[in-house]
Each structure stands twice: as C-alpha cells, then as structure tokens.
Design a protein around this motif. Structure first.
Motif, mmCIF file in Angstrom:
data_model
loop_
_atom_site.group_PDB
_atom_site.id
_atom_site.type_symbol
_atom_site.label_atom_id
_atom_site.label_comp_id
_atom_site.label_asym_id
_atom_site.label_seq_id
_atom_site.Cartn_x
_atom_site.Cartn_y
_atom_site.Cartn_z
ATOM 1 N N MET A 114 0.845 -1.194 0.000
ATOM 2 C CA MET A 114 0.000 0.000 0.000
ATOM 3 C C MET A 114 0.883 1.248 0.000
ATOM 4 O O MET A 114 2.012 1.214 0.495
ATOM 5 C CB MET A 114 -0.911 -0.003 1.230
ATOM 6 N N ARG A 115 0.364 2.338 -0.534
ATOM 7 C CA ARG A 115 1.128 3.586 -0.580
ATOM 8 C C ARG A 115 1.218 4.184 0.828
ATOM 9 O O ARG A 115 0.195 4.336 1.505
ATOM 10 C CB ARG A 115 0.475 4.557 -1.540
ATOM 11 N N PRO A 116 2.418 4.513 1.302
ATOM 12 C CA PRO A 116 2.587 5.007 2.673
ATOM 13 C C PRO A 116 1.726 6.214 3.015
ATOM 14 O O PRO A 116 1.166 6.294 4.105
ATOM 15 C CB PRO A 116 4.079 5.360 2.750
ATOM 16 N N ARG A 117 1.607 7.154 2.102
ATOM 17 C CA ARG A 117 0.828 8.358 2.404
ATOM 18 C C ARG A 117 -0.666 8.038 2.540
ATOM 19 O O ARG A 117 -1.348 8.596 3.386
ATOM 20 C CB ARG A 117 1.055 9.414 1.327
ATOM 21 N N VAL A 118 -1.159 7.123 1.713
ATOM 22 C CA VAL A 118 -2.566 6.718 1.799
ATOM 23 C C VAL A 118 -2.821 6.041 3.144
ATOM 24 O O VAL A 118 -3.817 6.324 3.817
ATOM 25 C CB VAL A 118 -2.930 5.781 0.618
ATOM 26 N N VAL A 119 -1.912 5.157 3.557
ATOM 27 C CA VAL A 119 -2.048 4.459 4.838
ATOM 28 C C VAL A 119 -1.978 5.458 5.986
ATOM 29 O O VAL A 119 -2.795 5.427 6.908
ATOM 30 C CB VAL A 119 -0.978 3.358 4.992
ATOM 31 N N HIS A 120 -1.017 6.381 5.936
ATOM 32 C CA HIS A 120 -0.856 7.366 7.004
ATOM 33 C C HIS A 120 -2.101 8.237 7.140
ATOM 34 O O HIS A 120 -2.585 8.480 8.244
ATOM 35 C CB HIS A 120 0.376 8.239 6.742
ATOM 36 N N GLU A 121 -2.625 8.711 6.009
ATOM 37 C CA GLU A 121 -3.802 9.585 6.055
ATOM 38 C C GLU A 121 -5.004 8.881 6.673
ATOM 39 O O GLU A 121 -5.837 9.525 7.317
ATOM 40 C CB GLU A 121 -4.131 10.099 4.656
ATOM 41 N N ALA A 122 -5.099 7.573 6.508
ATOM 42 C CA ALA A 122 -6.191 6.833 7.136
ATOM 43 C C ALA A 122 -5.894 6.585 8.612
ATOM 44 O O ALA A 122 -6.780 6.729 9.467
ATOM 45 C CB ALA A 122 -6.400 5.502 6.419
ATOM 46 N N MET A 123 -4.652 6.250 8.931
ATOM 47 C CA MET A 123 -4.316 5.841 10.293
ATOM 48 C C MET A 123 -4.195 6.991 11.285
ATOM 49 O O MET A 123 -4.157 6.747 12.494
ATOM 50 C CB MET A 123 -3.061 4.971 10.294
#
Length: 157
Positions: A114-123
């Motif tokens: 998964m793309r790190p920024r996408v994961v971070h924005e959700a988490m």
C-alpha cells in the motif's frame, strides 16, 4: 507497445481522485486528538492492489479506519481487516497499542504494497498511532506532559 486502458477503467492510480498525490504541505484536515479512535476500538480495512481482480476493484489501493463494531457494513467492501478486532483477549497499554499501530502500518506498506501516504492519512484517525509517530509528521500529536525527544544536537551551552 504499452497497454492502453479502456475508457471505463483508469489508466493509472494517479487518475483516481482518492489516490492522487497531493502537493507538498497539502495534507487533509487532521482530526483533533479527542476525535480519534483508540486502537482497541478501531477497525482498519484495506484492499491491496493485488486483490482488485478478486472482486474488490472499487476499493483497491484504499485504506479506511472505522470504529468497531461496523454496523453499516462498509468493511465488507474491503479485502483485508485488522486492528482492534484482532486484540480482544486483553487490554493493551497505550505504549503497546502504539507499537501495534506502527506494526500494522508496516504490514500494510511493506507486506501488502500500500502507498505510505494513503495508509498514514487513514491511520491518523487512530489515537495511539498519532501519539507514536514523529512529532514533525503531519497528523502527529503529543500526549499531555510528553517531552519532545531529542538526539542532543539542539543543546546550547
């Protein structure tokens, strides 16, 4: 000759509005710490791009964090689930929950691509994740009374 996508499907992930790369400093509005979900009560749902062909095309490459229990059924649209539902045996301390949240972040990024920024924005919706990441990262929070850590380079005599 490169493959050309049909008009009904995006040519790349960059064409999907939810996954489009934002410019520097253009992060989504960060929730207040009071609006975040404790890790034990959070359900993290995601669909790796590799699962798009198995019926999860609509959510491929996406991550969503929601509160448990999922009464709306939104989690059914995703191929993978983790978070609080995996930690039902005992109560985690805040530090251990932070470690588990970071472990989950790495599982999504390194294990499922998964793309790190996408994961971070959700988490950043998970309280312990916000407290565990570096304070300089957008979305990070500091606990009451928590001192900022330093490697000693900023010491002035």
């Amino acid at each position: 000759m490169p493959d050309v996508a049909s008009p009904s499907e995006p040519a790349s992930l960059a064409d999907r509005p939810a996954l489009r790369r934002r410019g520097p400093g253009r992060w989504p509005k960060e929730p207040a710490l009071a609006d975040t979900i404790p890790f034990e009560d959070a359900l993290v749902c995601w669909t790796p791009l590799s699962e798009a062909a198995s019926g999860f095309r609509a959510t491929a490459g996406q991550v969503e964090v929601m509160a448990l229990p999922d009464r709306t059924g939104r989690s059914e649209a995703y191929a993978c689930h983790a978070g609080g539902s995996e930690v039902t045996d005992h109560h985690l301390t805040a530090r251990k929950a932070g470690v588990e949240a970071l472990r989950l972040f790495n599982r999504l990024v390194l294990g499922d691509g998964m793309r790190p920024r996408v994961v971070h924005e959700a988490m950043i919706r998970i309280r312990e994740y916000c407290l565990a990441i570096d304070p300089e990262i957008p979305g990070a929070r500091r606990a009451q009374g928590r001192r900022r850590e330093s490697n000693g380079d900023d010491y002035v005599a």
